[in-house]
Design an enzyme around this catalytic site. Sequence first.
Site, PDB file in Angstrom:
ATOM      1  N   HIS A   8     -34.985 -42.928 -29.919  1.00 12.02           N
ATOM      2  CA  HIS A   8     -36.174 -43.000 -30.761  1.00 12.02           C
ATOM      3  C   HIS A   8     -37.416 -42.530 -30.004  1.00 12.02           C
ATOM      4  O   HIS A   8     -38.279 -41.863 -30.579  1.00 12.02           O
ATOM      5  CB  HIS A   8     -36.390 -44.443 -31.246  1.00 12.02           C
ATOM      6  CG  HIS A   8     -35.280 -44.974 -32.089  1.00 12.02           C
ATOM      7  ND1 HIS A   8     -34.483 -46.022 -31.687  1.00 12.02           N
ATOM      8  CD2 HIS A   8     -34.821 -44.597 -33.306  1.00 12.02           C
ATOM      9  CE1 HIS A   8     -33.595 -46.280 -32.628  1.00 12.02           C
ATOM     10  NE2 HIS A   8     -33.766 -45.427 -33.614  1.00 12.02           N
ATOM     11  N   GLN A 124     -26.161 -37.758 -42.165  1.00  6.29           N
ATOM     12  CA  GLN A 124     -27.362 -38.355 -42.736  1.00  6.29           C
ATOM     13  C   GLN A 124     -28.493 -37.330 -42.816  1.00  6.29           C
ATOM     14  O   GLN A 124     -29.223 -37.269 -43.816  1.00  6.29           O
ATOM     15  CB  GLN A 124     -27.804 -39.558 -41.898  1.00  6.29           C
ATOM     16  CG  GLN A 124     -29.112 -40.173 -42.345  1.00  6.29           C
ATOM     17  CD  GLN A 124     -29.448 -41.410 -41.553  1.00  6.29           C
ATOM     18  OE1 GLN A 124     -28.953 -42.493 -41.864  1.00  6.29           O
ATOM     19  NE2 GLN A 124     -30.276 -41.267 -40.531  1.00  6.29           N
TER      20      GLN A 124
END
Length: 258
Positions: A8, A124
């Site tokens: 992240h 995704q």
Amino acid sequence: MGWLHDGHRALMRRAREESATSVVTIFVNPRQFNVAADFTRYPRSEERDLEICAAEGVDLVFAPGVDEVYPPGFDTVVTVGAVAQPLEGAARPGHFDGVATVVAILFNLVRADRAYFGQKDAQQVMVIRRMALDLAIPTEVIACPTIREPDGLALSSRNVHLTPAERAAAPVLRRALVAACDRWAAGERSGDALRAVMRSVLDAEPLADVEYVSVADGSTLAELDRVDGPALLSLAVRFGSTRLIDNEPLGNDPRPAR
């Protein structure tokens, strides 16, 4: 979905480099969990996440509550078509409905020019790109390289649930992908042969419970008999109660990064 890690952080840094203002959205989405217990045990620490965002120089953090995203009476589902059906879509029915719905909502609330996602969740990314295109949402979806531990394990918030023995076994996912990439680089084009390479590596690890291995078209995710163009190698494996996924694109570069 929070419990931020170095993967992240890499997304935040990319956003900071390319944008005047960076926003991190944090929301553990109940609608994308097939098993209620998985939602309950998903790791969370908003304080920890906010500290990481501050350290990375993020300008804004949007961390709404469930009722803010799904107000009382909410009764709409975003369903993406063919690209959402195989692999994770087949293994986790309804999962991508939850993903597409919440991302559509977050895109419309934040209205960012660009949104950054990790390549580890390759399907995704494809689903979200399809959704944004079909719904005329102008946010550009950008896929960033998978960030890995030194032993090759892809960073994931779920890794925290691995026991020491399972953590030691988990890099077998990367070894299986690399073995198939090496066979492809050596000239193998049979989809069945490449799937067999991955499965043989995984089968040698007693703690690995294989859910699927895939050699699929890089655009449609249809399983390939023969790899004659861009493709995606992917797999899903359970270690105890923890389910991990990983992937590697096959394209012009004949050798994956180790």
